[in-house]
Scaffold this active site. Structure first.
Site, PDB file in Angstrom:
ATOM      1  N   LYS A 281       1.302  -0.810   0.303  1.00  0.00           N
ATOM      2  CA  LYS A 281      -0.295  -0.189   0.003  1.00  0.00           C
ATOM      3  C   LYS A 281       1.017   1.408   0.045  1.00  0.00           C
ATOM      4  O   LYS A 281       1.772   1.364   0.812  1.00  0.00           O
ATOM      5  CB  LYS A 281      -0.833   0.109   2.035  1.00  0.00           C
ATOM      6  CG  LYS A 281      -1.524   0.839   0.972  1.00  0.00           C
ATOM      7  CD  LYS A 281      -3.474  -0.106   1.979  1.00  0.00           C
ATOM      8  CE  LYS A 281      -4.177   1.280   1.547  1.00  0.00           C
ATOM      9  NZ  LYS A 281      -5.208   0.713   2.561  1.00  0.00           N
ATOM     10  N   GLU A 366     -20.130  -5.201  10.085  1.00  0.00           N
ATOM     11  CA  GLU A 366     -20.399  -4.777  10.147  1.00  0.00           C
ATOM     12  C   GLU A 366     -21.966  -5.618  11.443  1.00  0.00           C
ATOM     13  O   GLU A 366     -22.531  -4.891  11.871  1.00  0.00           O
ATOM     14  CB  GLU A 366     -21.548  -3.568   9.628  1.00  0.00           C
ATOM     15  CG  GLU A 366     -20.465  -2.223   9.075  1.00  0.00           C
ATOM     16  CD  GLU A 366     -19.712  -2.723   8.110  1.00  0.00           C
ATOM     17  OE1 GLU A 366     -19.193  -3.825   7.980  1.00  0.00           O
ATOM     18  OE2 GLU A 366     -19.040  -1.336   8.108  1.00  0.00           O
ATOM     19  N   ARG A 394     -25.781  -1.614   6.789  1.00  0.00           N
ATOM     20  CA  ARG A 394     -25.227  -2.397   6.547  1.00  0.00           C
ATOM     21  C   ARG A 394     -26.193  -3.885   7.986  1.00  0.00           C
ATOM     22  O   ARG A 394     -26.151  -4.905   7.618  1.00  0.00           O
ATOM     23  CB  ARG A 394     -24.014  -3.642   7.018  1.00  0.00           C
ATOM     24  CG  ARG A 394     -23.343  -3.090   5.641  1.00  0.00           C
ATOM     25  CD  ARG A 394     -22.893  -4.349   4.226  1.00  0.00           C
ATOM     26  NE  ARG A 394     -22.953  -3.726   2.834  1.00  0.00           N
ATOM     27  CZ  ARG A 394     -21.511  -4.778   2.250  1.00  0.00           C
ATOM     28  NH1 ARG A 394     -20.956  -4.423   3.116  1.00  0.00           N
ATOM     29  NH2 ARG A 394     -21.137  -4.210   1.271  1.00  0.00           N
TER      30      ARG A 394
HETATM   31  C1  LIG Z   1     -19.339  -1.749   4.521  1.00  0.00           C
HETATM   32  C2  LIG Z   1     -18.135  -1.060   4.656  1.00  0.00           C
HETATM   33  N1  LIG Z   1     -17.423  -1.066   5.441  1.00  0.00           N
HETATM   34  C3  LIG Z   1     -16.504  -0.051   5.882  1.00  0.00           C
HETATM   35  C4  LIG Z   1     -15.424   0.941   4.918  1.00  0.00           C
HETATM   36  C5  LIG Z   1     -15.032   1.566   4.766  1.00  0.00           C
HETATM   37  N2  LIG Z   1     -13.613   1.490   4.157  1.00  0.00           N
HETATM   38  C6  LIG Z   1     -13.668   1.755   2.687  1.00  0.00           C
HETATM   39  S1  LIG Z   1     -11.815   1.189   1.841  1.00  0.00           S
HETATM   40  C7  LIG Z   1     -10.996  -0.114   3.789  1.00  0.00           C
HETATM   41  C8  LIG Z   1     -10.491  -0.801   3.528  1.00  0.00           C
HETATM   42  C9  LIG Z   1     -10.431  -1.928   2.365  1.00  0.00           C
HETATM   43  O1  LIG Z   1      -9.097  -1.981   2.562  1.00  0.00           O
HETATM   44  P1  LIG Z   1      -9.066  -3.760   1.441  1.00  0.00           P
HETATM   45  O2  LIG Z   1     -10.100  -4.169   1.045  1.00  0.00           O
HETATM   46  O3  LIG Z   1      -7.376  -4.369   1.742  1.00  0.00           O
HETATM   47  O4  LIG Z   1      -8.240  -2.728   0.177  1.00  0.00           O
HETATM   48  P2  LIG Z   1      -7.141  -1.438   0.190  1.00  0.00           P
HETATM   49  O5  LIG Z   1      -7.407  -0.207   0.873  1.00  0.00           O
HETATM   50  O6  LIG Z   1      -6.201  -2.232   1.072  1.00  0.00           O
HETATM   51  O7  LIG Z   1      -6.601  -1.476  -0.953  1.00  0.00           O
HETATM   52  C10 LIG Z   1     -12.068   0.331   4.982  1.00  0.00           C
HETATM   53  C11 LIG Z   1     -12.954   0.060   6.157  1.00  0.00           C
HETATM   54  C12 LIG Z   1     -16.706   0.609   3.635  1.00  0.00           C
HETATM   55  N3  LIG Z   1     -16.345   0.963   2.517  1.00  0.00           N
HETATM   56  N4  LIG Z   1     -17.684  -0.670   3.620  1.00  0.00           N
END
Ligand SMILES: Cc1ncc(C[n+]2csc(CCOP(=O)(O)OP(=O)(O)O)c2C)c(N)n1
Length: 624
Positions: A281, A366, A394
């Site tokens: 990242k 969630e 959710r």
């Molecule tokens: C249902 C939901 N909960 C929380 C989020 C907030 N959120 C956005 S991106 C993220 C992290 C995602 O991590 P990953 O899938 O590993 O992607 P990366 O950013 O590491 O590439 C979170 C928790 C969301 N978008 N949707």
């Protein structure tokens, strides 16, 4: 002419050699850093998928082939190479391109996303439909290790392993959600990356080959073949294989040749395969590599040193929520805090630092978070949840079927309630009032400022039921924070200004916009308005509000949420149920539309919810 200027669509990528692609990746990184440094946005995740995105577009034929980006926050390079390079500066801005994929924006976007973990279910549906229709395009879902922790993704995997559609899942594993990823699946991914004997063997083979001088291409190719052979022989059931999805990996997410080779390989299977891509990242920009959480959804920053350009505003509601929870946890050892992968965003990182074993980060989960809180509470502890309004959606079933039915005391801070800057339609917190107020046994409150918020959070622990406290994503008002917590009785509104001509019934900090409008109306039109901080949408202070309604001919309700099904409807019902006539009622709030991408202040202005809009609306209502 830069390489980037030559790319009008994905087909232009295909004629490039690997050297050119590497140079293009560098140009894209520079563009991403510049754009996000000016207006903020998702930087670290995007920097991590540059090579992967280029590989996908070189290997597949989009839009015939469908690429689904889970969450979608990592789609910037995809947008740049699919004809939106010239508009990338406008990303997340009013009238600009959306910060997430949008099927109405481009035929290259296969799915609107924003909430995590939906990609596998949609990909499964599309792949099954494709086979039924005897078509032969590819369906590729790109999902992060964070999003893979979401229940809907796991439900999808479970079913995909059974029905086995021809489908490629690219698991982009950077070990991070927004914060470091959590849980057993994350551990399993680590094991797949580093714990298995094949990795050690692979490293050994590479080290030996490196040390043989003058080693030629055929030998390298042979070594590669041996490596693939060893890998297939030595992969003891990954979780995915056990579920019926063929596991391929790990693959270096920054090695263009390896990515393209494995993607081409994956195309050949006629059942579901998962490519485990390991990436970093923030790759290519040191400040983001070192601090991927802060650069996940980044503020504007100085490119030279990665320092965030901070505005000197009062602490946000999220920060005050975090500080208040910490204060309460210091006083009461039974209080535990829970977040679904958002410790920083919700402010709960403050409590997490001091009480790491009393703050649970459950991952993107969630639904689980709400029921787990219910369990903690039924067993006698005092859970408090921090969750964004849009992600609370959710867990509506957990609220109605579980917490409400059993009247389980759980305190919930609903962050980003109302109109939200930058993130666009998928992140608006505009439904929580409509979703929660019909639910029996719950309290739903909206503090007008951060001081009232701290007292409400404190008081909520005494209400003996599920309590929801909603507040927006914006700086607090900078009001004085009283040192001692004060008890606020549920269901009591507060009258902030008295006037005979017009009644404002305001929800949350919008009350201050009503106060400002009231002062202006008084000064410029001699109109005197009453302003009521409703404070509790449920239980509604019917008696006090009815008295005000009886005393006024003109009434305006203000809410930072949908009018349809929202607070306005409660007032209309009250008026009807009590036979009040000759009232001129205007409801200000969000109409039934897909809220476009814009800043919070632009959106408030668009829906007449800023002080100017409230004043204008009052004049219109009163014929001034
Ligand atoms: C249902 C939901 N909960 C929380 C989020 C907030 N959120 C956005 S991106 C993220 C992290 C995602 O991590 P990953 O899938 O590993 O992607 P990366 O950013 O590491 O590439 C979170 C928790 C969301 N978008 N949707």
């Amino acid at each position: 002419m830069s390489l980037l200027e030559r790319i009008c669509g994905p087909e232009d990528l295909k004629s490039m050699d690997l050297e050119e692609v590497a140079a293009l990746a560098a140009e894209i990184r520079e563009l991403l850093i510049n754009v996000v440094s000016k207006s903020g946005g998702h930087l670290a995740s995007n920097l991590g998928v540059v090579e992967l995105t280029l590989a996908l577009h070189r290997v597949f034929r989009v839009p015939e082939d469908r690429i689904i980006w889970d969450v979608g926050h990592q789609c910037y390079t995809h947008k740049i190479v699919t004809g939106r390079r010239d508009r990338i500066e406008s990303i997340r801005k009013k009238d600009g391109i959306c910060g997430y994929p949008d099927i109405f924006e481009s035929e290259f976007d296969a799915l609107n996303t924003g909430h995590a973990s939906t990609s596998l279910a949609f990909a499964s549906g599309m792949a099954l439909a494709r086979s039924r229709q005897k078509k032969d395009y590819h369906v590729v879902a790109v999902i992060g290790d964070g999003a893979l922790t979401g229940g809907v993704a796991l439900e999808a995997l479970n079913h995909i392993g059974q029905v086995k559609p021809r489908l490629i899942i690219v698991l982009n594993d950077n070990k991070m959600s927004i914060s470091p990823n959590v849980g057993g699946i994350s551990k399993h991914l680590n094991y797949l990356v580093s714990g298995r004997p094949y990795i050690r063997l692979k490293e050994l083979v590479q080290a030996i080959l490196k040390n043989i001088p003058g080693i030629g291409k055929p030998m390298v190719e042979l070594a590669r073949k041996i490596e693939v052979l060893i890998r297939t022989m030595m992969v003891p059931g990954s979780l995915f294989d056990e579920l019926g999805v063929k596991y391929i990996g790990p693959i270096n997410g920054h090695d263009q040749a390896e990515l393209e080779k494995e993607l081409n390989e994956a195309k050949k299977y006629d059942f579901p395969v998962l490519l485990h891509v390991v990436s970093e990242k923030g790759h290519g920009y040191q400040p983001a590599e070192e601090n991927p959480s802060s650069f996940h959804s980044s503020l504007p920053f100085e490119v030279a040193n990665g320092k965030f350009l901070k505005s000197h505003t009062p602490p946000s509601y999220s920060t005050v929520f975090g500080q208040t929870v910490l204060k309460i946890m210091r006083e009461d050892p039974d209080v535990l805090a829970i977040t679904a992968a958002m410790p920083e965003g919700t402010g709960l990182n403050l409590a997490q630092q001091e009480f790491p074993d009393r703050v649970y980060d459950v991952g993107i989960a969630e639904q689980y978070m709400f029921d787990m809180a219910g369990g903690l509470s039924l067993a006698g502890l005092k859970p408090i949840i921090g969750v964004y309004s849009t992600f609370l959606q959710r867990a509506v079933d957990q609220v109605t079927h579980d917490l409400s039915l059993m009247k389980i005391p759980v305190v919930v801070g609903i962050d980003r309630a109302g109109l939200v800057s930058g993130d666009g339609p998928t992140h608006q917190g505009i439904y929580d009032i409509a979703l929660l107020h019909p639910v029996p046994n719950v309290v739903l409150a909206a503090p007008r400022d951060e001081n009232e918020m701290q007292h409400l959070i404190h008081s909520a622990f005494t209400y003996a039921c599920p309590v929801f406290i909603r507040y927006p994503k914006e700086p607090g008002r900078g009001v004085e924070m009283e040192k001692q917590f004060r008890d606020i009785l549920p269901g009591k509104c507060e009258t902030l200004r008295a006037g005979r001509d017009l009644l404002f019934l305001g929800v949350g900090p919008l009350v201050y916009h009503a106060l400002e409008a009231a002062e202006r109306l008084s000064a410029t039109a001699g109109v005197e308005a009453t302003v009521v901080d409703v404070r509790f949408i449920k239980p509604l202070d019917k008696e006090a509000i009815l008295n005000h309604l009886r005393d006024h001919k003109y009434v305006i309700t203000l809410e930072d949420g949908v009018i349809n099904g929202g607070f306005a409807g409660l007032i209309r019902e009250l008026i009807l149920a009590n036979g009040l006539k000759d009232l001129n009622l205007l409801s200000l709030g969000v109409p039934e539309v897909i809220v476009p991408t814009a800043s919070r202040s632009e959106l408030l202005a668009q829906y007449q919810l800023d002080a100017d809009g409230v004043e204008r609306s009052a004049r219109r209502l009163m014929g001034l």
